[in-house]
Design a protein around this motif. Structure first.
Motif, short mmCIF file in Angstrom:
data_model
loop_
_atom_site.label_atom_id
_atom_site.label_comp_id
_atom_site.label_asym_id
_atom_site.label_seq_id
_atom_site.Cartn_x
_atom_site.Cartn_y
_atom_site.Cartn_z
N GLY A 263 -11.42 10.25 1.29
CA GLY A 263 -11.10 8.86 0.97
C GLY A 263 -9.62 8.55 1.02
O GLY A 263 -9.23 7.38 1.10
N TYR A 264 -8.77 9.59 0.99
CA TYR A 264 -7.34 9.37 1.06
C TYR A 264 -6.83 9.29 2.49
O TYR A 264 -5.65 9.05 2.73
N GLN A 265 -7.70 9.53 3.45
CA GLN A 265 -7.30 9.39 4.85
C GLN A 265 -6.91 7.94 5.12
O GLN A 265 -7.57 7.01 4.66
N PRO A 266 -5.83 7.71 5.85
CA PRO A 266 -5.36 6.33 6.08
C PRO A 266 -6.36 5.50 6.87
O PRO A 266 -6.82 5.92 7.93
N ARG A 267 -6.71 4.35 6.33
CA ARG A 267 -7.56 3.41 7.05
C ARG A 267 -6.82 2.11 7.32
O ARG A 267 -7.33 1.22 7.99
N ILE A 268 -5.60 2.01 6.79
CA ILE A 268 -4.78 0.82 6.99
C ILE A 268 -3.65 1.13 7.97
O ILE A 268 -3.39 0.37 8.89
N GLY A 269 -2.97 2.24 7.78
CA GLY A 269 -1.92 2.65 8.70
C GLY A 269 -0.70 1.76 8.62
O GLY A 269 -0.22 1.42 7.55
N ALA A 270 -0.19 1.33 9.78
CA ALA A 270 1.02 0.51 9.86
C ALA A 270 0.69 -0.78 10.63
O ALA A 270 0.97 -0.89 11.82
N PRO A 271 0.12 -1.76 9.98
CA PRO A 271 -0.32 -2.97 10.67
C PRO A 271 0.83 -3.82 11.19
O PRO A 271 1.98 -3.70 10.73
N ASP A 272 0.50 -4.70 12.10
CA ASP A 272 1.47 -5.60 12.73
C ASP A 272 1.87 -6.69 11.73
O ASP A 272 1.01 -7.36 11.14
N LEU A 273 3.16 -6.92 11.57
CA LEU A 273 3.64 -7.92 10.62
C LEU A 273 3.15 -9.31 10.97
O LEU A 273 2.78 -10.10 10.09
N ALA A 274 3.14 -9.64 12.25
CA ALA A 274 2.72 -10.98 12.67
C ALA A 274 1.27 -11.25 12.31
O ALA A 274 0.91 -12.36 11.90
N GLU A 275 0.43 -10.23 12.44
CA GLU A 275 -0.98 -10.39 12.09
C GLU A 275 -1.16 -10.53 10.57
O GLU A 275 -1.95 -11.35 10.11
N LEU A 276 -0.43 -9.73 9.81
CA LEU A 276 -0.54 -9.80 8.35
C LEU A 276 -0.14 -11.17 7.82
O LEU A 276 -0.72 -11.68 6.86
N ALA A 277 0.86 -11.77 8.45
CA ALA A 277 1.38 -13.05 7.97
C ALA A 277 0.37 -14.19 8.10
O ALA A 277 0.52 -15.23 7.47
N THR A 278 -0.66 -14.02 8.90
CA THR A 278 -1.65 -15.08 9.10
C THR A 278 -2.77 -15.04 8.06
O THR A 278 -3.63 -15.93 8.05
N LEU A 279 -2.79 -14.04 7.19
CA LEU A 279 -3.90 -13.87 6.27
C LEU A 279 -3.91 -14.97 5.20
O LEU A 279 -2.91 -15.17 4.51
N ASP A 280 -5.04 -15.66 5.07
CA ASP A 280 -5.22 -16.53 3.91
C ASP A 280 -5.85 -15.69 2.80
O ASP A 280 -6.06 -14.48 2.96
N ASP A 281 -6.16 -16.33 1.67
CA ASP A 281 -6.65 -15.57 0.53
C ASP A 281 -7.95 -14.84 0.84
O ASP A 281 -8.13 -13.67 0.48
N THR A 282 -8.86 -15.52 1.52
CA THR A 282 -10.16 -14.91 1.84
C THR A 282 -10.00 -13.72 2.77
O THR A 282 -10.59 -12.66 2.55
N ALA A 283 -9.18 -13.89 3.80
CA ALA A 283 -8.96 -12.80 4.75
C ALA A 283 -8.22 -11.64 4.10
O ALA A 283 -8.49 -10.47 4.40
N PHE A 284 -7.28 -11.96 3.21
CA PHE A 284 -6.56 -10.90 2.52
C PHE A 284 -7.51 -10.05 1.68
O PHE A 284 -7.47 -8.82 1.73
N ARG A 285 -8.38 -10.71 0.92
CA ARG A 285 -9.32 -9.98 0.08
C ARG A 285 -10.29 -9.13 0.91
O ARG A 285 -10.63 -8.00 0.53
N ALA A 286 -10.71 -9.66 2.03
CA ALA A 286 -11.61 -8.91 2.89
C ALA A 286 -10.91 -7.71 3.52
O ALA A 286 -11.48 -6.62 3.63
N SER A 287 -9.66 -7.91 3.92
CA SER A 287 -8.92 -6.85 4.60
C SER A 287 -8.61 -5.67 3.68
O SER A 287 -8.57 -4.52 4.12
N PHE A 288 -8.42 -5.97 2.38
CA PHE A 288 -7.98 -4.92 1.46
C PHE A 288 -8.98 -4.65 0.35
O PHE A 288 -8.62 -4.17 -0.73
N ALA A 289 -10.24 -4.93 0.62
CA ALA A 289 -11.29 -4.59 -0.33
C ALA A 289 -11.32 -3.06 -0.52
O ALA A 289 -11.25 -2.31 0.44
N GLY A 290 -11.38 -2.61 -1.77
CA GLY A 290 -11.39 -1.19 -2.04
C GLY A 290 -10.04 -0.52 -1.98
O GLY A 290 -9.93 0.70 -2.10
N SER A 291 -8.98 -1.32 -1.78
CA SER A 291 -7.62 -0.80 -1.69
C SER A 291 -6.82 -1.25 -2.90
O SER A 291 -7.02 -2.36 -3.40
N PRO A 292 -5.88 -0.43 -3.38
CA PRO A 292 -5.03 -0.88 -4.48
C PRO A 292 -4.17 -2.07 -4.12
O PRO A 292 -3.68 -2.79 -5.00
#
Length: 344
Positions: A263-292
C-alpha cells in the motif's frame, strides 16, 4: 505466563505482521518531554497547530494519558522510497509530493496492523488486561517514546532515525496494562553531521534538534491555513504537499529497509501542475480518496499548486494561473495573482 517469553513471542508476531522493529518502554520513560514541549509552545514554533497546546498535559506525559498503562509498545514500519525523492525538484512543471503521501493513508494501514497485533497480545495474556492503540492522531509523542524504547533516536532534523532502519519509518504505539520487560533507550549518533540542517530550503531549524514549524514546508503546505508568507513562497519550489529534503539527505539511510507494505507503493507520483490546478472540489476528493492529501481540502491544495506554478519560471503556465484569479476562495485567488506576477 512469564512476561519475558511473551515479549519474545510478541516481537516475532510484530515482524510477522510487517513491522520492521519493536521496542518497549514505560509510560513515564520520557520525563524531559514535558519541558521540551512547553519551550516549543512558548516560542510559538507550533504555528497554527493549536491542538498541540490544547492537550499538552497528555502529550508531555504519556503516563497521564492512560494511568492504568504499564507498558508502551513502540513499533516501526518502513516506507523507504525506491527512487531519490530529491530528483523531482529539478522538474518545475511537476508536483513534488512527500513520499509518505504518495500511497495509501498510513494511518489506516498501520492502525489495522496494530489492532491485529494488540488482539493477539490480549489473547496470549488472558483476562483482565487491556490495550489502546495510537497512530499519530492522539496526544502521544511517538518519537521520544520510540527513542526510549530503543528503536532509534531523534536526529538533528527532529525525526526518528535508526542505525538499522534509516529514517523512512512510520511509528505506532500500543499502550497496555501488561507489565512487559523494557528495552534500553537509544542514544543519538548524529555526530558532527549537519546534512539535514544544511539542506533545509527555508532554514526551519533554529538549532540542531529544534524545529520551527512556521518555516517548515511540511507545515506550510499541510497545516498552515490562509496565505503563506510571501518571503517563504519562493523557497517552497514545486513542493505542494510535504517536504522530504531533510529525510532524503540523511546518510543513515544507507541502512534503510525496503517497505514491505504494498500500500505504500506510489500511486500518485509526480503529477503535472497544470492538470492539478484544474481540480474542483469533487475532482480533488475523487483524485485523492484514500490518501492523506485529501484532509487538507481542495482550496489549500490548489493554493500550494499555484505557489509551485509561480516558482516554475514557465510562461506556458500563465493561463493556468490566470484562470484561478477569480476563484471563490480568496487565498486561492491571491495565490493565482502572485503566480502571475512571478511569471510576468
Amino acid at each position: 505466563m512469564k512476561t519475558a517469553s511473551l515479549k519474545e513471542r510478541l516481537s516475532d508476531q510484530a515482524r510477522a505482521e510487517g513491522f520492521a522493529a519493536m521496542g518497549i518502554c514505560a509510560p513515564d520513560a520520557i520525563p524531559e518531554a514535558a519541558a521540551r514541549l512547553r519551550t516549543f509552545l512558548a516560542e510559538g514554533h507550533h504555528g497554527q497547530m493549536q491542538w498541540m497546546a490544547d492537550r499538552s498535559d497528555w502529550r508531555g506525559n504519556p503516563a497521564a494519558l492512560w494511568p492504568e498503562a504499564r507498558s508502551v509498545i513502540m513499533l516501526a514500519e518502513a516506507y523507504t522510497p525506491e527512487t531519490d525523492p530529491l530528483a523531482i525538484l529539478s522538474h518545475p512543471d511537476r508536483a513534488a509530493i512527500s513520499v509518505y503521501a504518495q500511497g495509501k493513508d498510513y494511518h489506516d494501514l498501520v492502525k489495522r496492523r496494530l489492532k491485529r497485533l494488540g488482539r493477539w497480545l490480549l489473547d496470549q495474556a488472558g483476562q483482565g488486561e487491556a490495550i489502546k492503540v495510537f497512530v499519530d492522531t492522539a496526544p502521544v509523542m511517538e518519537k521520544p517514546l520510540a527513542q526510549a524504547a530503543g528503536l532509534g533516536w531523534q536526529g538533528k532534523h527532529t525525526n526518528l532515525l535508526s542505525r538499522n532502519l534509516g529514517n523512512w519509518v512510520f511509528l505506532g504505539a500500543i499502550f497496555t496494562t501488561i507489565d512487559l520487560p523494557k528495552d534500553a533507550p537509544e542514544s543519538q549518533h548524529c555526530g558532527s553531521c549537519t546534512a539535514c540542517l544544511d539542506i533545509c530550503p527555508t532554514r526551519a531549524f533554529p538549532a540542531p534538534f529544534r524545529l520551527d514549524a512556521r518555516r517548515c514546508i511540511s507545515y506550510l503546505t499541510i497545516e498552515h491555513k490562509g496565505p503563506v508568507d510571501p518571503d517563504l513562497r519562493p523557497l517552497m519550489g514545486n513542493r505542494i504537499y510535504g517536504c522530504d529534503d531533510c529525510l532524503a539527505i540523511c546518510p543513515w539511510n544507507k541502512f534503510a529497509k525496503a517497505a514491505s507494505e504494498i500500500g505504500y507503493q506510489p500511486r500518485i507520483g509526480a503529477p503535472d501542475l497544470a492538470e492539478l490546478a484544474t481540480l474542483d472540489d469533487t475532482a480533488f476528493r475523487a483524485s485523492f480518496a484514500g490518501s492523506p492529501i485529501k484532509r487538507i481540502g481542495r482550496d489549500r491544495f490548489i493554493r500550494n499548486v499555484l505557489y509551485a506554478i509561480g516558482n516554475s519560471g514557465l510562461p506556458s503556465l500563465r493561463p493556468v494561473a490566470q484562470a484561478l484569479t477569480a476563484d471563490p476562495d480568496p487565498t486561492v485567488a491571491e495565490a493565482a495573482q502572485w503566480a502571475l506576477s512571478r511569471l510576468s
